[in-house]
Design a protein around this motif. Structure first.
Motif, PDB file in Angstrom:
ATOM      1  N   THR A   1       1.489  13.555  -6.210  1.00  0.00           N
ATOM      2  CA  THR A   1       2.138  14.349  -4.574  1.00  0.00           C
ATOM      3  C   THR A   1       1.716  13.646  -3.422  1.00  0.00           C
ATOM      4  O   THR A   1       0.429  12.824  -3.818  1.00  0.00           O
ATOM      5  N   GLY A   2       2.789  13.878  -2.643  1.00  0.00           N
ATOM      6  CA  GLY A   2       2.750  13.686  -0.805  1.00  0.00           C
ATOM      7  C   GLY A   2       2.859  12.075  -0.928  1.00  0.00           C
ATOM      8  O   GLY A   2       3.889  11.181  -0.467  1.00  0.00           O
ATOM      9  N   MET A   3       3.913  11.213  -2.774  1.00  0.00           N
ATOM     10  CA  MET A   3       4.280   9.859  -1.921  1.00  0.00           C
ATOM     11  C   MET A   3       6.550  10.489  -1.771  1.00  0.00           C
ATOM     12  O   MET A   3       6.728  11.270  -1.771  1.00  0.00           O
TER      13      MET A   3
ATOM     14  N   MET B   1       0.500  -0.991   0.056  1.00  0.00           N
ATOM     15  CA  MET B   1      -0.001   0.640   0.335  1.00  0.00           C
ATOM     16  C   MET B   1       0.103   1.043  -0.416  1.00  0.00           C
ATOM     17  O   MET B   1       1.950   1.149   0.826  1.00  0.00           O
ATOM     18  N   ILE B   2       0.250   2.754  -0.683  1.00  0.00           N
ATOM     19  CA  ILE B   2       1.125   3.038  -1.377  1.00  0.00           C
ATOM     20  C   ILE B   2       0.228   5.146  -0.329  1.00  0.00           C
ATOM     21  O   ILE B   2      -0.811   4.461  -0.998  1.00  0.00           O
ATOM     22  N   ILE B   3       0.752   5.250   0.639  1.00  0.00           N
ATOM     23  CA  ILE B   3       0.359   6.175   1.599  1.00  0.00           C
ATOM     24  C   ILE B   3       1.113   7.459   0.476  1.00  0.00           C
ATOM     25  O   ILE B   3       2.435   7.458   1.117  1.00  0.00           O
ATOM     26  N   CYS B   4       0.206   8.178   0.358  1.00  0.00           N
ATOM     27  CA  CYS B   4       0.345  10.116  -0.372  1.00  0.00           C
ATOM     28  C   CYS B   4       0.133  10.820   0.995  1.00  0.00           C
ATOM     29  O   CYS B   4      -1.140  10.741   1.570  1.00  0.00           O
ATOM     30  N   LYS B   5       1.475  11.576   1.258  1.00  0.00           N
ATOM     31  CA  LYS B   5       1.116  12.430   2.604  1.00  0.00           C
ATOM     32  C   LYS B   5       0.913  14.040   2.794  1.00  0.00           C
ATOM     33  O   LYS B   5       0.861  13.818   1.475  1.00  0.00           O
TER      34      LYS B   5
END
Length: 179
Positions: free
Chosen positions: A123-125, A1-5
């Motif tokens: 954006t956010g990664m 799972m990739i979470i964008c900040k």
């Protein structure tokens, strides 16, 4: 799972990475023959806390120190301790990230990646780019501590690590200190 900040999360990460980079520069002033990796860990712990931060490694999954101190044949995650540095030793203080598969694939098999495969950058990664290249045997192993990764029969090695965030304006390299 990739979470964008979020922007706020990226701001906190940027500050933490700045303290980490400043800690590297602080430690560089203290590295000399006969200092132990344990002494460097103690200095790093004091410096990090003096900046109002907390060492993220200490206690992480049982890790006993504030930094990883990998010397010579140790690629990553070396436990600081009684090991004394000698003139010519190579020491790397590491963060708790791992090398990306894409970069590893490039180093091992240049120009053989499959176009349009894998997740798209958004954006956010935040990417941890950790290059570990060594000349000699390709074989590696782990010490009894189940953390320290070591090389076998290495003639030379190089290591670099960067934390990079994807932003609306491009890339933000957290680990780059301004002049």
């Amino acid at each position: 799972m990739i979470i964008c900040k979020s922007g706020t999360e990226l701001s906190f990460m940027r500050k933490a990475e700045r303290v980490d980079s400043e800690t590297d520069h602080f430690l560089a002033e203290h590295i000399e023959p006969s200092i132990t990796t344990g002494e460097l860990d103690h200095l790093a712990d004091r410096y990090i806390r003096s900046q109002g931060a907390v060492p993220s490694f200490k206690g992480y999954n049982g890790f006993p120190a504030s930094i990883c101190a990998s010397v010579n044949e140790q690629l990553v995650h070396g436990f600081p301790g009684k090991r004394k540095l000698n003139k010519g030793d190579i020491i790397a203080k590491t963060r708790q990230f791992t090398m990306s598969h894409a970069i590893r694939q490039y180093i091992e098999n240049p120009n053989r990646g499959i176009p349009e495969q894998g997740p798209r950058l958004k954006t956010g990664m935040v990417l941890a780019i950790e290059l570990m290249v060594h000349i000699g045997s390709r074989h590696v192993g782990a010490l009894e501590d189940n953390w320290t990764v070591v090389t076998v029969n290495v003639a030379s090695r190089a290591r670099n690590e960067q934390a990079v965030a994807v932003t609306t304006d491009g890339m933000d390299i957290f680990t780059k200190l301004s002049a």
